[in-house]
Design an enzyme around this catalytic site. Structure first.
Site, mmCIF file in Angstrom:
data_model
loop_
_atom_site.group_PDB
_atom_site.id
_atom_site.type_symbol
_atom_site.label_atom_id
_atom_site.label_comp_id
_atom_site.label_asym_id
_atom_site.label_seq_id
_atom_site.Cartn_x
_atom_site.Cartn_y
_atom_site.Cartn_z
ATOM 1 N N THR A 338 -1.116 4.080 -2.832
ATOM 2 C CA THR A 338 0.334 3.946 -2.721
ATOM 3 C C THR A 338 0.929 3.867 -4.119
ATOM 4 O OG1 THR A 338 0.037 2.732 -0.658
ATOM 5 C CG2 THR A 338 2.139 2.435 -1.760
ATOM 6 N N THR A 356 4.126 6.126 -0.093
ATOM 7 C CA THR A 356 2.685 6.271 0.090
ATOM 8 C C THR A 356 2.312 7.555 0.811
ATOM 9 O OG1 THR A 356 0.701 5.134 0.899
ATOM 10 C CG2 THR A 356 2.640 5.053 2.311
ATOM 11 N N GLY A 420 -1.901 -0.738 -2.822
ATOM 12 C CA GLY A 420 -3.229 -1.270 -2.569
ATOM 13 C C GLY A 420 -3.521 -1.627 -1.130
ATOM 14 N N GLY A 421 -2.858 -0.976 -0.164
ATOM 15 C CA GLY A 421 -3.189 -1.224 1.231
ATOM 16 C C GLY A 421 -3.018 -2.675 1.613
#
Length: 522
Positions: A338, A356, A420-421
């Site tokens: 992202t 993202t 970073g999810g």
């Protein structure tokens, strides 16, 4: 960036730092210096925070195309200098013609703690069947129309110009290509664009890198600039995209593109100490962040040691994540890639924007007639039937993105977010706490060793004091790890903060991310 070698176990590690940047005319913080510089130039030309944010996001789609872009979607928060905050949802939408039966489970685990059962042939992760309708162009245009001061054509122009010249290919870009080489080889257009050294040209400014021109993306961006943002959804670009999408087995239709709409909302707001924390409501990481902050509200964190504070952060994050799984469903894997950018202008307006493609290079599909890297938004849906956020047609998935704006005394003070999810909201939580509970500067808050509490085993930065892991281990299993360039372990945040005295603001970027930078308007 400052670097200092450290010898550990016979190997050489590096301690990295990036000094914060201060300025009175505005600051842009992004994951690529060239994009941040374009945004800062927009500010110096008289543009406001939204003008700079959208220009920066569009340039990111060219210079770091594996993380975000016009083939993706996202969220943003805008805070006017008077403290009015608006939220924009331009997240991905599943195709209206999608059939959930086309994503049969391949067996495996029961799905506890994010370990979701696999889908046959990874149809929800790679290839045309993993692509959702992108919302980035619609979101950028809507945000610029409502809050920007510059024309759409002028904001798109820098990205088109850089696409003509080409993205910089240095060791970090080559690392990104190498990490996903096997997957990129599965798509001929991705192979040609990213893995063919014959397409690269000498860099005009440095002998240590080359450039990779993207003529089809440049042409698409020029059409967007000339014809307006609906070109992406109903014009020649839409036609070219639909031709290429059909070739890779996507069921996205002309109706999906034509019907896509962004959603303006009021933010979800919650007090934390003497600030008001504003997040994206609904299917984002924002509600989980606020739940974790509620858990910390009665703790006097400023009086605690590093170890005690880290343990409190870990407990708050785990409690919020357990609730997230039970009530909201899937919160995708840590390999999510992202881009986040934070902006403040000279008048004090702020933007916190996250865009993202989901996984690195999204679906691993490049549309050959436009050079657009497409998302793999289907990965964000729960592949099991009858669950919160299950795969369904014409709906938006639950996302981890969590842009934040914090108000102080009714005025925007902090714009923060991360890539970073599922690592995103734990990182944002800790940085907010360091700024508010400890009174850290942006540079200090970004440089502190963090933990990641997005899974049952808590990751602890090896640089942290020894008693941090000990304190956390009283409640959770712990694993020590390094904060590395790859894999990313503690997210990649970007931060601006007002109120630095004499009308100054400060910005700070993630020290470990090689391209990340804070740039002040000249």
């Amino acid at each position: 960036m400052n670097e200092q070698p450290v010898i550990r176990g016979g190997a050489q590690a590096w301690s990295l730092s990036k000094p914060q940047v201060a300025g009175a005319r505005g600051i842009v913080v992004a994951q690529h210096r060239e994009a941040a510089q374009i945004g800062a130039n927009i500010l110096s030309q008289g543009g406001n925070a939204m003008d700079a944010a959208i220009a920066t996001a569009l340039v990111l789609s060219v210079v770091e195309p594996w993380l975000s872009g016009i083939g993706g979607g996202g969220f943003l928060l805008h805070a006017a200098a008077d403290g009015t905050v608006d939220a924009l949802d331009f997240n991905l939408m599943s195709p209206q013609g999608l059939d959930p039966a086309d994503y049969p489970l391949a067996g495996g685990s029961d799905g506890d703690w994010f370990d979701w059962p696999a889908v046959r042939d990874n149809r929800n992760i790679t290839g045309g069947s993993s692509i959702c309708t992108p919302g980035a162009v619609a979101g950028f245009a809507a945000a610029l129309e409502r809050f920007g001061t510059m024309s759409w054509a002028d904001i798109v122009a820098p990205a088109a110009q850089i696409a003509v010249r080409g993205m910089t290919v240095d060791w970090f870009a080559d690392l990104a290509f190498a990490v996903d080489r096997t997957n990129l080889l599965g798509n001929s257009a991705a192979t040609m664009l990213f893995l063919n050294p014959d397409l690269r040209l000498p860099h005009p400014d440095t002998a240590s890198a080359t450039v990779l021109p993207m003529p089809n993306k440049a042409a698409a961006l020029r059409r967007l600039a000339q014809n307006g943002p609906r070109e992406f959804y109903e014009g020649e670009t839409a036609d070219l995209m639909l031709q290429d999408l059909a070739q890779v087995g996507s069921c996205i239709s002309a109706k999906d593109l034509r019907d896509y709409n962004v959603v303006w909302q009021k933010p979800q707001v919650q007090d934390y100490r003497d600030r008001q924390i504003c997040v994206i409501p609904g299917l984002s990481g924002g509600p989980s962040l606020l739940r974790a902050l509620s858990h910390l509200q009665d703790r006097q964190l400023g009086t605690l040691s590093d170890a005690e504070q880290s343990a409190a952060h870990a407990v708050a994050c785990r409690e919020a994540y357990e609730d997230r799984l039970k009530t909201l469903g899937h919160a995708a894997a840590t390999e999510d890639c992202t881009s986040h950018l934070s902006v403040i202008d000279a008048q004090g307006n702020m933007v916190s924007l996250t865009n993202t493609l989901l996984s690195r290079f999204g679906s691993k599909v490049v549309l050959p007639q436009t050079d657009i890297v497409m998302n793999n938004g289907m990965m964000w849906f729960d592949p099991r039937h009858g669950q919160p956020n299950s795969i369904a047609p014409g709906v938006k998935p639950l996302a981890n993105m969590s842009p934040v704006i914090a108000l102080r005394d009714g005025r925007p003070e902090i714009a923060l977010g991360a890539a970073g999810g599922r690592q995103i909201f734990p990182a944002v939580l800790q940085i907010l706490s360091h700024l508010i509970d400890r009174g850290d500067t942006p540079e200090t808050a970004m440089a502190r060793p963090r933990i990641d509490a997005s899974t049952a085993t808590i990751l602890v930065d090896r640089r942290a004091a020894a008693d941090v892991a000990t304190a956390i281990s009283e409640h959770h299993p712990v694993q020590l790890t390094d904060d590395t360039v790859y894999p990313v372990q503690f997210a990649i945040p970007s931060l601006v903060q007002a109120g630095q005295g004499d009308g100054m603001a400060a910005g700070a970027a993630h020290p470990v991310s090689p391209w990340a930078a804070a740039v002040a308007a000249p």
